[in-house]
Design a protein around this motif. Structure first.
Motif, PDB file in Angstrom:
ATOM      1  N   ASP A  24       0.819  -1.214   0.000  1.00 45.67           N
ATOM      2  CA  ASP A  24       0.000   0.000   0.000  1.00 45.67           C
ATOM      3  C   ASP A  24       0.855   1.267   0.000  1.00 45.67           C
ATOM      4  OD1 ASP A  24      -2.429  -1.286  -0.165  1.00 45.67           O
ATOM      5  OD2 ASP A  24      -2.838  -1.191   1.993  1.00 45.67           O
ATOM      6  N   VAL A  25       1.961   1.231   0.733  1.00 42.06           N
ATOM      7  CA  VAL A  25       2.859   2.393   0.781  1.00 42.06           C
ATOM      8  C   VAL A  25       3.291   2.786  -0.630  1.00 42.06           C
ATOM      9  CG1 VAL A  25       5.200   3.107   1.458  1.00 42.06           C
ATOM     10  CG2 VAL A  25       3.670   2.101   3.143  1.00 42.06           C
ATOM     11  N   HIS A  26       3.645   1.798  -1.451  1.00 37.06           N
ATOM     12  CA  HIS A  26       4.107   2.091  -2.808  1.00 37.06           C
ATOM     13  C   HIS A  26       2.955   2.298  -3.799  1.00 37.06           C
ATOM     14  CE1 HIS A  26       7.948   0.222  -1.264  1.00 37.06           C
ATOM     15  NE2 HIS A  26       8.237   1.477  -1.526  1.00 37.06           N
ATOM     16  N   LYS A  27       1.848   1.640  -3.573  1.00 32.35           N
ATOM     17  CA  LYS A  27       0.690   1.830  -4.444  1.00 32.35           C
ATOM     18  C   LYS A  27       0.119   3.247  -4.269  1.00 32.35           C
ATOM     19  CE  LYS A  27      -2.287  -1.303  -3.851  1.00 32.35           C
ATOM     20  NZ  LYS A  27      -3.388  -2.160  -3.421  1.00 32.35           N
ATOM     21  N   LEU A  28       0.093   3.727  -3.011  1.00 25.81           N
ATOM     22  CA  LEU A  28      -0.481   5.032  -2.702  1.00 25.81           C
ATOM     23  C   LEU A  28       0.557   6.160  -2.715  1.00 25.81           C
ATOM     24  CD1 LEU A  28      -2.745   3.822   0.234  1.00 25.81           C
ATOM     25  CD2 LEU A  28      -3.464   4.336  -2.125  1.00 25.81           C
ATOM     26  N   GLY A  29       1.834   5.809  -2.843  1.00 30.42           N
ATOM     27  CA  GLY A  29       2.891   6.822  -2.864  1.00 30.42           C
ATOM     28  C   GLY A  29       3.050   7.545  -1.539  1.00 30.42           C
ATOM     29  N   LEU A  30       3.066   6.787  -0.438  1.00 29.03           N
ATOM     30  CA  LEU A  30       3.156   7.379   0.900  1.00 29.03           C
ATOM     31  C   LEU A  30       4.613   7.508   1.350  1.00 29.03           C
ATOM     32  CD1 LEU A  30       0.247   5.341   2.489  1.00 29.03           C
ATOM     33  CD2 LEU A  30       0.171   7.680   1.585  1.00 29.03           C
ATOM     34  N   TRP A  31       4.901   8.585   2.076  1.00 31.32           N
ATOM     35  CA  TRP A  31       6.238   8.810   2.617  1.00 31.32           C
ATOM     36  C   TRP A  31       6.530   7.788   3.711  1.00 31.32           C
ATOM     37  CZ3 TRP A  31       9.637  11.786   0.260  1.00 31.32           C
ATOM     38  CH2 TRP A  31       9.165  12.790  -0.591  1.00 31.32           C
ATOM     39  N   HIS A  32       7.771   7.271   3.723  1.00 28.69           N
ATOM     40  CA  HIS A  32       8.189   6.281   4.715  1.00 28.69           C
ATOM     41  C   HIS A  32       9.705   6.357   4.893  1.00 28.69           C
ATOM     42  CE1 HIS A  32       8.488   4.395   0.755  1.00 28.69           C
ATOM     43  NE2 HIS A  32       9.410   3.593   1.264  1.00 28.69           N
ATOM     44  N   ASP A  33      10.207   5.710   5.953  1.00 31.23           N
ATOM     45  CA  ASP A  33      11.640   5.724   6.254  1.00 31.23           C
ATOM     46  C   ASP A  33      12.357   4.532   5.647  1.00 31.23           C
ATOM     47  OD1 ASP A  33      11.854   8.051   7.904  1.00 31.23           O
ATOM     48  OD2 ASP A  33      11.010   6.927   9.591  1.00 31.23           O
ATOM     49  N   THR A  34      13.558   4.794   5.132  1.00 28.62           N
ATOM     50  CA  THR A  34      14.462   3.720   4.714  1.00 28.62           C
ATOM     51  C   THR A  34      15.839   3.986   5.309  1.00 28.62           C
ATOM     52  OG1 THR A  34      15.092   4.830   2.658  1.00 28.62           O
ATOM     53  CG2 THR A  34      13.250   3.246   2.548  1.00 28.62           C
ATOM     54  N   PHE A  35      16.653   2.952   5.342  1.00 29.77           N
ATOM     55  CA  PHE A  35      18.011   3.012   5.881  1.00 29.77           C
ATOM     56  C   PHE A  35      18.974   2.618   4.769  1.00 29.77           C
ATOM     57  CE2 PHE A  35      21.676   0.955   7.762  1.00 29.77           C
ATOM     58  CZ  PHE A  35      22.022   1.813   8.796  1.00 29.77           C
ATOM     59  N   HIS A  36      19.989   3.441   4.534  1.00 32.49           N
ATOM     60  CA  HIS A  36      21.034   3.133   3.547  1.00 32.49           C
ATOM     61  C   HIS A  36      22.385   3.212   4.243  1.00 32.49           C
ATOM     62  CE1 HIS A  36      18.755   4.344  -0.385  1.00 32.49           C
ATOM     63  NE2 HIS A  36      18.049   3.545   0.378  1.00 32.49           N
ATOM     64  N   CYS A  37      23.230   2.220   4.005  1.00 34.46           N
ATOM     65  CA  CYS A  37      24.602   2.275   4.502  1.00 34.46           C
ATOM     66  C   CYS A  37      25.555   1.970   3.354  1.00 34.46           C
ATOM     67  CB  CYS A  37      24.835   1.293   5.639  1.00 34.46           C
ATOM     68  SG  CYS A  37      26.491   1.482   6.363  1.00 34.46           S
ATOM     69  N   TRP A  38      26.414   2.924   3.072  1.00 32.22           N
ATOM     70  CA  TRP A  38      27.440   2.783   2.042  1.00 32.22           C
ATOM     71  C   TRP A  38      28.729   2.354   2.720  1.00 32.22           C
ATOM     72  CZ3 TRP A  38      26.232   3.368  -3.028  1.00 32.22           C
ATOM     73  CH2 TRP A  38      25.033   4.019  -3.327  1.00 32.22           C
ATOM     74  N   LEU A  39      29.306   1.234   2.295  1.00 33.26           N
ATOM     75  CA  LEU A  39      30.600   0.805   2.819  1.00 33.26           C
ATOM     76  C   LEU A  39      31.696   1.419   1.969  1.00 33.26           C
ATOM     77  CD1 LEU A  39      30.143  -2.964   3.727  1.00 33.26           C
ATOM     78  CD2 LEU A  39      29.803  -0.933   5.136  1.00 33.26           C
ATOM     79  N   VAL A  40      32.695   1.957   2.661  1.00 32.40           N
ATOM     80  CA  VAL A  40      33.817   2.622   2.009  1.00 32.40           C
ATOM     81  C   VAL A  40      35.092   1.929   2.437  1.00 32.40           C
ATOM     82  CG1 VAL A  40      35.043   4.802   1.754  1.00 32.40           C
ATOM     83  CG2 VAL A  40      32.555   4.810   2.047  1.00 32.40           C
ATOM     84  N   GLU A  41      35.942   1.615   1.456  1.00 31.44           N
ATOM     85  CA  GLU A  41      37.243   1.003   1.722  1.00 31.44           C
ATOM     86  C   GLU A  41      38.301   1.874   1.039  1.00 31.44           C
ATOM     87  OE1 GLU A  41      38.829  -3.493   1.732  1.00 31.44           O
ATOM     88  OE2 GLU A  41      38.111  -2.788  -0.215  1.00 31.44           O
ATOM     89  N   ARG A  42      39.055   2.610   1.849  1.00 32.09           N
ATOM     90  CA  ARG A  42      40.022   3.603   1.345  1.00 32.09           C
ATOM     91  C   ARG A  42      39.297   4.592   0.423  1.00 32.09           C
ATOM     92  NH1 ARG A  42      42.415  -1.238   1.146  1.00 32.09           N
ATOM     93  NH2 ARG A  42      42.301  -1.377  -1.111  1.00 32.09           N
ATOM     94  N   ASP A  43      39.591   4.612  -0.861  1.00 30.84           N
ATOM     95  CA  ASP A  43      38.945   5.539  -1.796  1.00 30.84           C
ATOM     96  C   ASP A  43      37.917   4.832  -2.670  1.00 30.84           C
ATOM     97  OD1 ASP A  43      40.628   4.039  -3.367  1.00 30.84           O
ATOM     98  OD2 ASP A  43      41.415   5.731  -4.497  1.00 30.84           O
ATOM     99  N   THR A  44      37.349   3.757  -2.148  1.00 38.15           N
ATOM    100  CA  THR A  44      36.446   2.913  -2.913  1.00 38.15           C
ATOM    101  C   THR A  44      35.096   2.780  -2.205  1.00 38.15           C
ATOM    102  OG1 THR A  44      38.323   1.653  -3.763  1.00 38.15           O
ATOM    103  CG2 THR A  44      36.179   0.584  -3.865  1.00 38.15           C
ATOM    104  N   VAL A  45      34.020   2.883  -2.965  1.00 39.33           N
ATOM    105  CA  VAL A  45      32.682   2.621  -2.451  1.00 39.33           C
ATOM    106  C   VAL A  45      32.270   1.238  -2.940  1.00 39.33           C
ATOM    107  CG1 VAL A  45      30.257   3.314  -2.537  1.00 39.33           C
ATOM    108  CG2 VAL A  45      32.037   5.055  -2.479  1.00 39.33           C
ATOM    109  N   LEU A  46      31.779   0.407  -2.035  1.00 41.28           N
ATOM    110  CA  LEU A  46      31.351  -0.940  -2.400  1.00 41.28           C
ATOM    111  C   LEU A  46      29.862  -0.941  -2.709  1.00 41.28           C
ATOM    112  CD1 LEU A  46      33.274  -2.918   0.343  1.00 41.28           C
ATOM    113  CD2 LEU A  46      33.996  -2.420  -1.996  1.00 41.28           C
ATOM    114  N   LEU A  47      29.488  -1.565  -3.810  1.00 39.75           N
ATOM    115  CA  LEU A  47      28.095  -1.683  -4.240  1.00 39.75           C
ATOM    116  C   LEU A  47      27.663  -3.136  -4.137  1.00 39.75           C
ATOM    117  CD1 LEU A  47      28.323   0.414  -7.532  1.00 39.75           C
ATOM    118  CD2 LEU A  47      27.639   1.216  -5.265  1.00 39.75           C
ATOM    119  N   GLN A  48      26.378  -3.357  -3.963  1.00 37.48           N
ATOM    120  CA  GLN A  48      25.844  -4.705  -3.925  1.00 37.48           C
ATOM    121  C   GLN A  48      24.946  -4.939  -5.144  1.00 37.48           C
ATOM    122  OE1 GLN A  48      23.073  -7.588  -1.168  1.00 37.48           O
ATOM    123  NE2 GLN A  48      23.702  -5.658  -0.286  1.00 37.48           N
ATOM    124  N   LYS A  49      25.087  -6.106  -5.751  1.00 32.32           N
ATOM    125  CA  LYS A  49      24.200  -6.457  -6.860  1.00 32.32           C
ATOM    126  C   LYS A  49      22.955  -7.121  -6.276  1.00 32.32           C
ATOM    127  CE  LYS A  49      23.988  -8.554 -11.374  1.00 32.32           C
ATOM    128  NZ  LYS A  49      24.736  -9.259 -12.426  1.00 32.32           N
TER     129      LYS A  49
END
Length: 142
Positions: A24-49
């Motif tokens: 319903d949150v996505h069907k109705l376009g309602l605001w909600h909280d999410t959590f993002h954590c970017w892992l950094v190793e030296r000068d590199t950002v790690l991404l997940q597939k």
């Protein structure tokens, strides 16, 4: 047996409204909280597939660890995503707060309106099960 995922919704000023199912949150376009954590190793950002079986954005590269906050969770509880997705057990105090980004993505009838709570963590790949991550240099990230 599958249980429905309940998410706290908000108005545009981040004032609590009601609890709704994730669908319903996505069907109705309602605001909600999410959590993002970017892992950094030296000068590199790690991404997940993302998994090929994910409902949204399957097989695409994404934030190192991220997810929706459940209705009963606090922002700090989002740190569970690191353990669930990468096997890294961390506390919120181990992370560096970045920002809260108010973001909207709309694809057809699917509307994602998030208060994205962004964190960073310095790591090295030997500290957990993050071999599935790919890297990009920080200088190349826009």
């Amino acid at each position: 047996m599958c249980t429905e995922e309940w998410i706290q919704t908000y108005d545009e000023a981040h004032r609590p409204l009601s609890r709704k199912t994730r669908d319903d949150v996505h069907k109705l376009g309602l605001w909600h909280d999410t959590f993002h954590c970017w892992l950094v190793e030296r000068d590199t950002v790690l991404l997940q597939k993302r998994s090929a079986t994910k409902k949204d954005f399957a097989s695409l590269y994404d934030v190192t660890a991220a997810g929706h906050l459940q209705a009963e969770e606090r922002i700090a509880d989002g740190v569970r995503e690191l353990e669930e997705e990468l096997g890294l057990k961390r506390n919120i105090e181990d992370l560096t707060f970045g920002a809260v980004i108010q973001d909207t993505i709309q694809i057809g009838d699917w509307i994602d309106r998030e208060f994205t709570h962004v964190y960073f963590h310095t790591t090295n790949r030997r500290s957990g099960n993050i071999s599935m991550c790919v890297e990009t240099t920080i200088n190349s990230v826009v």
